[in-house]
Design a protein around this motif. Structure first.
Motif, PDB file in Angstrom:
ATOM      1  N   PRO A 234     -27.074  23.186  67.338  1.00  0.00           N
ATOM      2  CA  PRO A 234     -27.741  21.879  67.400  1.00  0.00           C
ATOM      3  C   PRO A 234     -28.069  21.333  66.016  1.00  0.00           C
ATOM      4  O   PRO A 234     -28.278  22.112  65.079  1.00  0.00           O
ATOM      5  CB  PRO A 234     -29.017  22.155  68.200  1.00  0.00           C
ATOM      6  N   ASN A 235     -28.122  20.007  65.916  1.00  0.00           N
ATOM      7  CA  ASN A 235     -28.454  19.406  64.620  1.00  0.00           C
ATOM      8  C   ASN A 235     -29.729  18.572  64.691  1.00  0.00           C
ATOM      9  O   ASN A 235     -29.888  17.600  63.982  1.00  0.00           O
ATOM     10  CB  ASN A 235     -27.274  18.572  64.079  1.00  0.00           C
ATOM     11  N   LYS A 236     -30.637  19.006  65.608  1.00  0.00           N
ATOM     12  CA  LYS A 236     -31.941  18.332  65.693  1.00  0.00           C
ATOM     13  C   LYS A 236     -33.036  19.365  65.442  1.00  0.00           C
ATOM     14  O   LYS A 236     -32.948  20.514  65.916  1.00  0.00           O
ATOM     15  CB  LYS A 236     -32.142  17.712  67.069  1.00  0.00           C
ATOM     16  N   MET A 237     -34.066  18.946  64.726  1.00  0.00           N
ATOM     17  CA  MET A 237     -35.138  19.869  64.351  1.00  0.00           C
ATOM     18  C   MET A 237     -35.746  20.567  65.567  1.00  0.00           C
ATOM     19  O   MET A 237     -35.868  21.792  65.600  1.00  0.00           O
ATOM     20  CB  MET A 237     -36.213  19.085  63.575  1.00  0.00           C
ATOM     21  N   ASP A 238     -36.128  19.793  66.608  1.00  0.00           N
ATOM     22  CA  ASP A 238     -36.822  20.432  67.740  1.00  0.00           C
ATOM     23  C   ASP A 238     -35.898  21.408  68.478  1.00  0.00           C
ATOM     24  O   ASP A 238     -36.337  22.449  68.957  1.00  0.00           O
ATOM     25  CB  ASP A 238     -37.422  19.381  68.694  1.00  0.00           C
ATOM     26  N   GLU A 239     -34.617  21.093  68.529  1.00  0.00           N
ATOM     27  CA  GLU A 239     -33.674  22.003  69.197  1.00  0.00           C
ATOM     28  C   GLU A 239     -33.485  23.283  68.387  1.00  0.00           C
ATOM     29  O   GLU A 239     -33.461  24.381  68.949  1.00  0.00           O
ATOM     30  CB  GLU A 239     -32.334  21.294  69.417  1.00  0.00           C
ATOM     31  N   LEU A 240     -33.395  23.139  67.082  1.00  0.00           N
ATOM     32  CA  LEU A 240     -33.266  24.342  66.240  1.00  0.00           C
ATOM     33  C   LEU A 240     -34.519  25.206  66.347  1.00  0.00           C
ATOM     34  O   LEU A 240     -34.448  26.432  66.441  1.00  0.00           O
ATOM     35  CB  LEU A 240     -33.024  23.939  64.780  1.00  0.00           C
ATOM     36  N   LEU A 241     -35.683  24.544  66.356  1.00  0.00           N
ATOM     37  CA  LEU A 241     -36.944  25.307  66.422  1.00  0.00           C
ATOM     38  C   LEU A 241     -37.111  26.053  67.746  1.00  0.00           C
ATOM     39  O   LEU A 241     -37.895  26.994  67.829  1.00  0.00           O
ATOM     40  CB  LEU A 241     -38.141  24.368  66.206  1.00  0.00           C
ATOM     41  N   SER A 242     -36.368  25.638  68.766  1.00  0.00           N
ATOM     42  CA  SER A 242     -36.482  26.323  70.066  1.00  0.00           C
ATOM     43  C   SER A 242     -35.661  27.621  70.087  1.00  0.00           C
ATOM     44  O   SER A 242     -35.751  28.404  71.027  1.00  0.00           O
ATOM     45  CB  SER A 242     -36.014  25.394  71.198  1.00  0.00           C
ATOM     46  N   LEU A 243     -34.868  27.860  69.042  1.00  0.00           N
ATOM     47  CA  LEU A 243     -34.028  29.065  69.018  1.00  0.00           C
ATOM     48  C   LEU A 243     -34.826  30.254  68.481  1.00  0.00           C
ATOM     49  O   LEU A 243     -35.592  30.109  67.526  1.00  0.00           O
ATOM     50  CB  LEU A 243     -32.797  28.837  68.132  1.00  0.00           C
ATOM     51  N   PRO A 244     -34.620  31.457  69.067  1.00  0.00           N
ATOM     52  CA  PRO A 244     -35.348  32.640  68.604  1.00  0.00           C
ATOM     53  C   PRO A 244     -35.023  32.958  67.140  1.00  0.00           C
ATOM     54  O   PRO A 244     -33.859  32.895  66.735  1.00  0.00           O
ATOM     55  CB  PRO A 244     -34.830  33.776  69.506  1.00  0.00           C
ATOM     56  N   GLY A 245     -36.056  33.260  66.360  1.00  0.00           N
ATOM     57  CA  GLY A 245     -35.851  33.639  64.961  1.00  0.00           C
ATOM     58  C   GLY A 245     -35.662  32.456  64.031  1.00  0.00           C
ATOM     59  O   GLY A 245     -35.405  32.643  62.847  1.00  0.00           O
ATOM     60  N   VAL A 246     -35.768  31.231  64.563  1.00  0.00           N
ATOM     61  CA  VAL A 246     -35.591  30.047  63.717  1.00  0.00           C
ATOM     62  C   VAL A 246     -36.925  29.325  63.566  1.00  0.00           C
ATOM     63  O   VAL A 246     -37.445  28.748  64.515  1.00  0.00           O
ATOM     64  CB  VAL A 246     -34.530  29.081  64.308  1.00  0.00           C
ATOM     65  N   GLY A 247     -37.481  29.392  62.368  1.00  0.00           N
ATOM     66  CA  GLY A 247     -38.703  28.651  62.051  1.00  0.00           C
ATOM     67  C   GLY A 247     -38.345  27.388  61.290  1.00  0.00           C
ATOM     68  O   GLY A 247     -37.164  27.089  61.094  1.00  0.00           O
ATOM     69  N   ARG A 248     -39.363  26.684  60.813  1.00  0.00           N
ATOM     70  CA  ARG A 248     -39.111  25.400  60.137  1.00  0.00           C
ATOM     71  C   ARG A 248     -38.282  25.562  58.871  1.00  0.00           C
ATOM     72  O   ARG A 248     -37.449  24.732  58.555  1.00  0.00           O
ATOM     73  CB  ARG A 248     -40.443  24.721  59.786  1.00  0.00           C
ATOM     74  N   LYS A 249     -38.524  26.643  58.137  1.00  0.00           N
ATOM     75  CA  LYS A 249     -37.757  26.838  56.890  1.00  0.00           C
ATOM     76  C   LYS A 249     -36.255  26.944  57.206  1.00  0.00           C
ATOM     77  O   LYS A 249     -35.430  26.267  56.589  1.00  0.00           O
ATOM     78  CB  LYS A 249     -38.219  28.115  56.172  1.00  0.00           C
ATOM     79  N   THR A 250     -35.941  27.781  58.202  1.00  0.00           N
ATOM     80  CA  THR A 250     -34.529  27.966  58.563  1.00  0.00           C
ATOM     81  C   THR A 250     -33.942  26.678  59.148  1.00  0.00           C
ATOM     82  O   THR A 250     -32.811  26.296  58.831  1.00  0.00           O
ATOM     83  CB  THR A 250     -34.396  29.126  59.572  1.00  0.00           C
ATOM     84  N   ALA A 251     -34.738  26.006  59.985  1.00  0.00           N
ATOM     85  CA  ALA A 251     -34.241  24.761  60.593  1.00  0.00           C
ATOM     86  C   ALA A 251     -33.951  23.723  59.512  1.00  0.00           C
ATOM     87  O   ALA A 251     -32.890  23.081  59.512  1.00  0.00           O
ATOM     88  CB  ALA A 251     -35.262  24.227  61.601  1.00  0.00           C
ATOM     89  N   ASN A 252     -34.876  23.566  58.550  1.00  0.00           N
ATOM     90  CA  ASN A 252     -34.632  22.627  57.450  1.00  0.00           C
ATOM     91  C   ASN A 252     -33.396  23.031  56.661  1.00  0.00           C
ATOM     92  O   ASN A 252     -32.581  22.185  56.281  1.00  0.00           O
ATOM     93  CB  ASN A 252     -35.841  22.625  56.488  1.00  0.00           C
ATOM     94  N   THR A 253     -33.257  24.319  56.418  1.00  0.00           N
ATOM     95  CA  THR A 253     -32.111  24.825  55.651  1.00  0.00           C
ATOM     96  C   THR A 253     -30.797  24.499  56.350  1.00  0.00           C
ATOM     97  O   THR A 253     -29.823  24.070  55.715  1.00  0.00           O
ATOM     98  CB  THR A 253     -32.248  26.364  55.493  1.00  0.00           C
ATOM     99  N   ILE A 254     -30.759  24.699  57.675  1.00  0.00           N
ATOM    100  CA  ILE A 254     -29.527  24.418  58.430  1.00  0.00           C
ATOM    101  C   ILE A 254     -29.242  22.917  58.439  1.00  0.00           C
ATOM    102  O   ILE A 254     -28.112  22.482  58.193  1.00  0.00           O
ATOM    103  CB  ILE A 254     -29.642  24.971  59.867  1.00  0.00           C
ATOM    104  N   LEU A 255     -30.274  22.116  58.701  1.00  0.00           N
ATOM    105  CA  LEU A 255     -30.067  20.662  58.738  1.00  0.00           C
ATOM    106  C   LEU A 255     -29.521  20.168  57.398  1.00  0.00           C
ATOM    107  O   LEU A 255     -28.567  19.393  57.346  1.00  0.00           O
ATOM    108  CB  LEU A 255     -31.379  19.946  59.070  1.00  0.00           C
ATOM    109  N   ILE A 256     -30.127  20.644  56.313  1.00  0.00           N
ATOM    110  CA  ILE A 256     -29.727  20.156  54.985  1.00  0.00           C
ATOM    111  C   ILE A 256     -28.317  20.638  54.618  1.00  0.00           C
ATOM    112  O   ILE A 256     -27.458  19.851  54.235  1.00  0.00           O
ATOM    113  CB  ILE A 256     -30.732  20.644  53.907  1.00  0.00           C
ATOM    114  N   ASN A 257     -28.104  21.948  54.749  1.00  0.00           N
ATOM    115  CA  ASN A 257     -26.883  22.519  54.169  1.00  0.00           C
ATOM    116  C   ASN A 257     -25.670  22.515  55.095  1.00  0.00           C
ATOM    117  O   ASN A 257     -24.536  22.550  54.630  1.00  0.00           O
ATOM    118  CB  ASN A 257     -27.171  23.939  53.681  1.00  0.00           C
ATOM    119  N   ALA A 258     -25.912  22.472  56.416  1.00  0.00           N
ATOM    120  CA  ALA A 258     -24.771  22.444  57.332  1.00  0.00           C
ATOM    121  C   ALA A 258     -24.479  21.028  57.816  1.00  0.00           C
ATOM    122  O   ALA A 258     -23.341  20.709  58.147  1.00  0.00           O
ATOM    123  CB  ALA A 258     -25.028  23.358  58.529  1.00  0.00           C
ATOM    124  N   PHE A 259     -25.522  20.187  57.898  1.00  0.00           N
ATOM    125  CA  PHE A 259     -25.319  18.857  58.486  1.00  0.00           C
ATOM    126  C   PHE A 259     -25.641  17.702  57.523  1.00  0.00           C
ATOM    127  O   PHE A 259     -25.525  16.540  57.890  1.00  0.00           O
ATOM    128  CB  PHE A 259     -26.181  18.712  59.747  1.00  0.00           C
TER     129      PHE A 259
END
Ligand code: SF4
Length: 215
Positions: free
Chosen positions: A111-136
């Motif tokens: 997923p490329n939305k913050m709330d969807e990423l945050l719903s995944l196990p082991g994914v906090g805001r730091k990781t979600a921001n990192t994925i949004l920035i660097n992958a999308f």
């Protein structure tokens, strides 16, 4: 203990400009190819050196190539590839659970939305921001890691030690054009000059602005 000094906005902006221009070429430090690899590498990197993660991911990604590969992985087999990272068993559980959810709920696409990423196990805001920035290339916030926590305090950008509050403080000061790389700029500054135990204030480019909180 001396009192915390918050840098006023003008000085903070000047300090940030100097840091940004001192470390223009910084970039994200985990090796990956595509959102899935970044998700997995980012989960593995929590409280583990980037170099360790970068050493083991080439073999891992040769064996596990798709969301399905990870979602159907045998935990012990997957563990054998990543056992050098801290909390490896938990991270293996998170990676498998994440990929099951991504298969079932998101059609196999990260997923490329913050709330969807945050719903995944082991994914906090730091990781979600990192994925949004660097992958999308979606910049919604600033990833807050241990370097950001430490240096934001020293430089007087945030008094908090809570990542969410620090991110909010930084978003109020740091020009949005710098959000994408800000964490990597601070990390580089921490490695080169503002080191954990012995910051080299005498050669620091922001020494005349920095209140040196806690140093
Ligand atoms: S090295 Fe010293 S002057 Fe520079 S940012 Fe760190 S604490 Fe501040």
């Amino acid at each position: 203990m001396t009192e915390f000094i918050l840098l006023d906005k003008q000085k903070a902006e000047k300090a940030i400009e100097i840091l940004e221009s001192s470390y223009r070429n910084v970039k994200y430090y985990l090796n990956f190819n595509g959102p899935l690899q970044l998700l997995v590498a980012a989960i593995l990197s929590a409280q583990t050196k980037d170099t360790v993660v970068n050493e083991l991911t080439p073999e891992l990604f040769k064996k596990y190539r798709t969301v399905k590969d990870f979602s159907e992985a045998d935990p012990q087999k997957l563990l054998s590839y990543v056992k050098r990272v801290s909390f490896a068993e938990n991270k293996v559980k998170h990676i498998i659970s994440c990929c099951k959810i991504i298969s079932e709920k998101y059609g196999g696409k990260i997923p490329n939305k913050m709330d969807e990423l945050l719903s995944l196990p082991g994914v906090g805001r730091k990781t979600a921001n990192t994925i949004l920035i660097n992958a999308f290339n979606i910049v919604e916030g600033i990833p807050v890691d241990t370097w950001v926590i430490k240096l934001s305090y020293r430089i007087g950008l945030s008094k908090s030690n809570k990542p969410d509050e620090i991110e909010n403080d930084l978003k109020g000061i740091v020009n949005k054009k710098y959000w994408k790389n800000f964490a990597y700029v601070l990390k580089e500054h921490g490695h080169r000059i503002c080191q954990s135990t012995k910051p080299k204030c005498e050669i620091c480019p922001i020494k005349d602005l920095c209140p040196k909180n806690g140093v």
